[in-house]
Scaffold this active site. Structure first.
Site, PDB file in Angstrom:
ATOM      1  CB  CYS A  90      -0.825  -0.081   1.335  1.00  0.00           C
ATOM      2  SG  CYS A  90      -0.248  -0.046   2.778  1.00  0.00           S
TER       3      CYS A  90
ATOM      4  CG  ASN B 169       4.233  -1.891   5.273  1.00  0.00           C
ATOM      5  OD1 ASN B 169       5.632  -2.316   5.331  1.00  0.00           O
ATOM      6  ND2 ASN B 169       3.078  -2.661   5.223  1.00  0.00           N
TER       7      ASN B 169
ATOM      8  CB  CYS C 135      -3.607   1.481   6.932  1.00  0.00           C
ATOM      9  SG  CYS C 135      -3.517   3.109   7.982  1.00  0.00           S
ATOM     10  NE  ARG C 136      -4.485   1.739   1.701  1.00  0.00           N
ATOM     11  CZ  ARG C 136      -4.266   2.293   0.550  1.00  0.00           C
ATOM     12  NH1 ARG C 136      -5.057   2.269  -0.275  1.00  0.00           N
ATOM     13  NH2 ARG C 136      -3.439   3.205   0.517  1.00  0.00           N
ATOM     14  CB  SER C 137       0.216  -3.612   2.686  1.00  0.00           C
ATOM     15  OG  SER C 137       1.137  -2.739   3.353  1.00  0.00           O
TER      16      SER C 137
ATOM     17  CG  ASP D 168      -5.203   5.278   2.911  1.00  0.00           C
ATOM     18  OD1 ASP D 168      -5.565   4.500   4.022  1.00  0.00           O
ATOM     19  OD2 ASP D 168      -4.281   5.759   2.392  1.00  0.00           O
TER      20      ASP D 168
HETATM   21  P1  4NP Z   1      -1.859   2.863   4.150  1.00  0.00           P
HETATM   22  O1  4NP Z   1      -2.352   4.184   4.851  1.00  0.00           O
HETATM   23  O2  4NP Z   1      -1.260   3.121   2.640  1.00  0.00           O
HETATM   24  O3  4NP Z   1      -3.001   1.923   3.943  1.00  0.00           O
HETATM   25  O4  4NP Z   1      -0.838   2.201   5.061  1.00  0.00           O
HETATM   26  C1  4NP Z   1      -1.630   5.498   4.888  1.00  0.00           C
HETATM   27  C2  4NP Z   1      -1.013   5.455   5.896  1.00  0.00           C
HETATM   28  C3  4NP Z   1      -0.033   6.512   6.013  1.00  0.00           C
HETATM   29  C4  4NP Z   1      -0.344   7.728   5.079  1.00  0.00           C
HETATM   30  C5  4NP Z   1      -1.079   7.450   4.110  1.00  0.00           C
HETATM   31  C6  4NP Z   1      -1.800   6.403   3.761  1.00  0.00           C
HETATM   32  N1  4NP Z   1       0.295   8.915   5.230  1.00  0.00           N
HETATM   33  O5  4NP Z   1       0.122   9.670   4.392  1.00  0.00           O
HETATM   34  O6  4NP Z   1       1.321   9.016   6.039  1.00  0.00           O
END
Ligand code: 4NP
Length: 161
Positions: free
Chosen positions: A13, A16, A18-20, A127
């Site tokens: 994602c 790294n 939340c989703r992955s 997300d």
């Molecule tokens: P992820 O979510 O891609 O599912 O881990 C996010 C986590 C952090 C951020 C964006 C999306 N960020 O902008 O820090």
């Protein structure tokens, strides 16, 4: 492949956190339920480097925990060009992650969108970053149903059962 006879799979994602991590944790859980855990090497990574070294987001840990899925031991890392030839399956959570992976080099047809395996139709895994518990639950639900079908697909293609 670099992992001997194991099938290698990495979930990707942006951050790294939340989703992955949910993808990795759910896939491990489902593979264990089928007695197939030893057939796989699994990991997750982010196309961005904002959260390197951090554990999964509390929202992801909480929703996973409610369903008996552990995210213990996972720490964020960045996906690099060197990952491209390393994995049999590179599973992107959304089309932006997918584009950023492809930009790194010459993938060999091993990059997929997770929702290619969604029985309810393709698209992005939303997300939940910066959103509430409901968003984490929605994301978990999508990831779970996709990972079930992804595992079925791999079992069929690799004659695992
Ligand atoms: P992820 O979510 O891609 O599912 O881990 C996010 C986590 C952090 C951020 C964006 C999306 N960020 O902008 O820090």
């Amino acid at each position: 492949m670099p992992f001997n006879d194991k099938i290698s799979i990495v979930f990707v994602c942006l951050g790294n956190v939340c989703r992955s991590p949910l993808g990795e944790g759910v896939f491990r859980h489902l593979a264990a339920e089928k007695g197939l855990i030893d057939k796989f090497v699994k990991d997750s990574a982010g196309t961005g480097g904002y959260h390197i070294g951090e554990p999964p987001h509390p929202g992801s840990r909480s929703v996973a925990g409610k369903f008996g899925v552990s995210l213990d031991g996972q720490l964020a890392r960045q996906f690099t060009k060197g990952d491209l030839p390393k994995w049999d399956y590179i599973i992107a959570m959304d089309s932006s992650n997918h584009r950023n992976i492809i930009k790194l080099g010459n993938p060999t047809g091993n990059v997929h969108l997770l929702r290619e395996f969604d029985p309810k139709g393709c698209g992005d895994v939303p997300d939940p970053w910066g959103r509430g518990d409901d968003a984490f639950l929605e994301t978990y639900t999508i990831i779970y149903r996709c990972c079930e079908k992804l595992l079925d697909h791999i079992v069929r293609v690799h004659h695992l059962m």
